[in-house]
Design an enzyme around this catalytic site. Structure first.
Site, PDB file in Angstrom:
ATOM      1  N   SER A 134      46.414  41.687  34.334  1.00 18.37           N
ATOM      2  CA  SER A 134      47.784  42.200  34.231  1.00 18.37           C
ATOM      3  C   SER A 134      48.783  41.090  33.927  1.00 18.37           C
ATOM      4  CB  SER A 134      48.173  42.882  35.547  1.00 18.37           C
ATOM      5  OG  SER A 134      48.145  41.932  36.598  1.00 18.37           O
TER       6      SER A 134
ATOM      7  N   HIS B  94      40.130  48.444  33.256  1.00 15.95           N
ATOM      8  CA  HIS B  94      39.939  48.383  34.707  1.00 15.95           C
ATOM      9  C   HIS B  94      40.808  49.394  35.439  1.00 15.95           C
ATOM     10  CE1 HIS B  94      40.528  46.910  38.856  1.00 15.95           C
ATOM     11  NE2 HIS B  94      39.231  46.765  38.786  1.00 15.95           N
TER      12      HIS B  94
ATOM     13  N   GLU C 296      43.234  56.091  41.735  1.00 13.90           N
ATOM     14  CA  GLU C 296      42.172  56.201  42.740  1.00 13.90           C
ATOM     15  C   GLU C 296      42.773  56.335  44.141  1.00 13.90           C
ATOM     16  OE1 GLU C 296      39.628  52.806  42.570  1.00 13.90           O
ATOM     17  OE2 GLU C 296      38.178  53.618  44.015  1.00 13.90           O
TER      18      GLU C 296
HETATM   19  C1  BEZ Z   1      44.801  41.789  37.699  1.00 19.44           C
HETATM   20  O1  BEZ Z   1      45.988  42.059  37.604  1.00 19.44           O
HETATM   21  O2  BEZ Z   1      44.236  41.072  36.882  1.00 19.44           O
HETATM   22  C2  BEZ Z   1      44.048  42.377  38.841  1.00 19.44           C
HETATM   23  C3  BEZ Z   1      44.685  43.205  39.731  1.00 19.44           C
HETATM   24  C4  BEZ Z   1      44.002  43.771  40.770  1.00 19.44           C
HETATM   25  C5  BEZ Z   1      42.646  43.504  40.954  1.00 19.44           C
HETATM   26  C6  BEZ Z   1      42.000  42.663  40.062  1.00 19.44           C
HETATM   27  C7  BEZ Z   1      42.686  42.106  38.995  1.00 19.44           C
END
Ligand code: BEZ
Ligand code: FE2
Length: 407
Positions: free
Chosen positions: A146, A179, A209
């Site tokens: 993200s 994801h 979820e």
């Molecule tokens: C991410 O933003 O990359 C991330 C967020 C939650 C869990 C795993 C990765």
């Protein structure tokens, strides 16, 4: 050529008697035993016991093989403590998960009749096992990230993994997984969806979820706030529920969980040709709630039943999942639900992912799960229910016409 003559065959959603099936790699003919033996005098007749039921091979659309080493390590009960425990133990669990652990996971699925599965792959470490297993694998390369600063690098890594899965050939179908709305930056999300669209690759995404996910996407508040502050130094979600859903408008997608989606959101997804993967035991163990399957049925929205990974389940046996779903969704008629659940692991996923399996029909791949009921049934309407209640292991599995395991 082989001929099988079970007590019952699951054909067009019904249990047919006095039907035999002739098959090589594909299903060649469906008729009475006498007619088939006349037509194929050289064919080998497969011996079957009494009270056998022949199903098309089962399809488990959503599993994380890379977390197969987990048994008692991860924290169950609520989503955020579970996610924290995944982050804390990820390296150790993934490190322990060698090929033999993942092969055992594939075998557990196969012993329950699963001839095709959807592997959600974070790192690509299960690719070798997926190439070696006789099962067919939708290999969902997962995109995560993200944070805008690292999203490009992670997208590059995702493309490399996708490329590697494209080179595997027979048995491994390259596919894309997003994801989740909270963990994928909208810019790279759009790129990945475009790749899925232009290359016609199966597409899947975790979606709504947990209650915490919903609150984070709506208000940038709740349990995820501390998590994102701690790990990503941010207090703002990267997208909204609406923006995320709209990114998939032109590409039919298999959304996993959707437990916290409203009826309006489910209706929006249904209108755009999407479908849902339902993982009831995972949802229960992570404290996420119950997917209102009666709403999906009302919306005529296709959904599949899946185990999720051993990171949020105690087995990959599809019969355990069927029994959990049967007990959880108490609102509808019992036998009707049992029949729907069988559809959800056969013809429905095959249609969603355009697989040439999931049905006993001439021309389809000869993928079968043969089960034996412990006693005679009084009513053919009850066979799906009795199968779910009484089966732990299948009698035999065929993939592309070959008996694949000595169970
Ligand atoms: C991410 O933003 O990359 C991330 C967020 C939650 C869990 C795993 C990765
Ligand atoms: Fe998952």
């Amino acid at each position: 050529m082989k001929i099988i003559n079970p007590s019952y065959s699951y054909i067009d959603g019904e249990f047919k008697q006095n039907i035999a099936i002739a098959f090589s790699e594909k299903i060649e003919a469906i008729d009475t035993l006498e007619t088939l033996q006349e037509k194929y005098p050289e064919a080998k007749l497969i011996e079957t016991k009494e009270n056998t039921v022949l199903y098309p091979g089962f399809i488990n659309t959503h599993v994380h093989l890379e977390f197969s080493a987990n048994k008692t390590t991860l924290q169950y009960g609520e989503f955020m403590p579970w996610l924290d425990s995944v982050i804390a133990n990820r390296e150790e669990l993934v490190g322990q998960c060698d090929n033999s652990v993942m092969k055992e996971a594939c075998n557990e699925m196969m012993a329950s009749g699963v001839t095709t599965f959807g592997a959600i792959s974070s790192f690509g470490t299960e690719l070798e096992v997926c190439m070696e297993t006789p099962q067919k694998v939708l290999f969902f390369n997962e995109l995560i990230g993200s944070n805008a600063a690292t999203a490009d690098m992670l997208y590059g890594d995702f493309l490399e993994r996708l490329d590697a899965s494209k080179k595997c050939g027979h048995g491994v179908i390259p596919a894309i997984a997003i994801h989740s709305p909270y963990s994928v930056h909208p810019i790279v999300l759009k790129r990945a969806v475009e790749v899925a669209k232009s290359e016609k690759l199966p597409l899947s995404a975790h979606f709504l979820e947990s209650q915490a996910e919903r609150q984070w996407l709506e208000e940038s508040q709740g349990d995820f706030l501390e998590f994102f502050q701690k790990f990503f130094s941010t207090s703002m979600a990267v997208t909204t529920i609406d923006e995320f859903m709209k990114s998939f408008d032109n590409v039919p997608t298999h959304f996993t969980h959707a437990v916290q989606a409203t009826k309006e959101e489910l209706s929006y997804l249904a209108k755009h040709g999407h479908s849902i993967a339902h993982c009831p035991r995972s949802n229960r163990l992570l404290g996420c709630g119950r997917l209102p399957v009666e709403e999906l049925i009302e919306l005529d929205m296709p959904f599949t039943l899946a185990t999720d990974g051993l990171s949020s389940n105690n087995s990959l046996n599809i019969f355990d999942e069927l029994r959990a779903a049967l007990m959880l969704h108490h609102l509808g008629a019992l036998e009707k639900l049992a029949n729907l659940l069988i559809k959800n692991i056969t013809s429905t996923p095959a249609k969603i992912f355009n697989l040439n399996s999931g049905e006993i029909k001439v021309g389809k791949d000869a993928d079968f799960a043969l089960i034996t009921l412990p006693d005679a049934v009084q009513n053919t309407q009850s066979i799906a229910l009795q199968t779910i209640l009484h089966t732990n292991k299948v009698e035999r599995v065929y993939i592309d016409g070959e008996e694949r395991v000595n169970l």
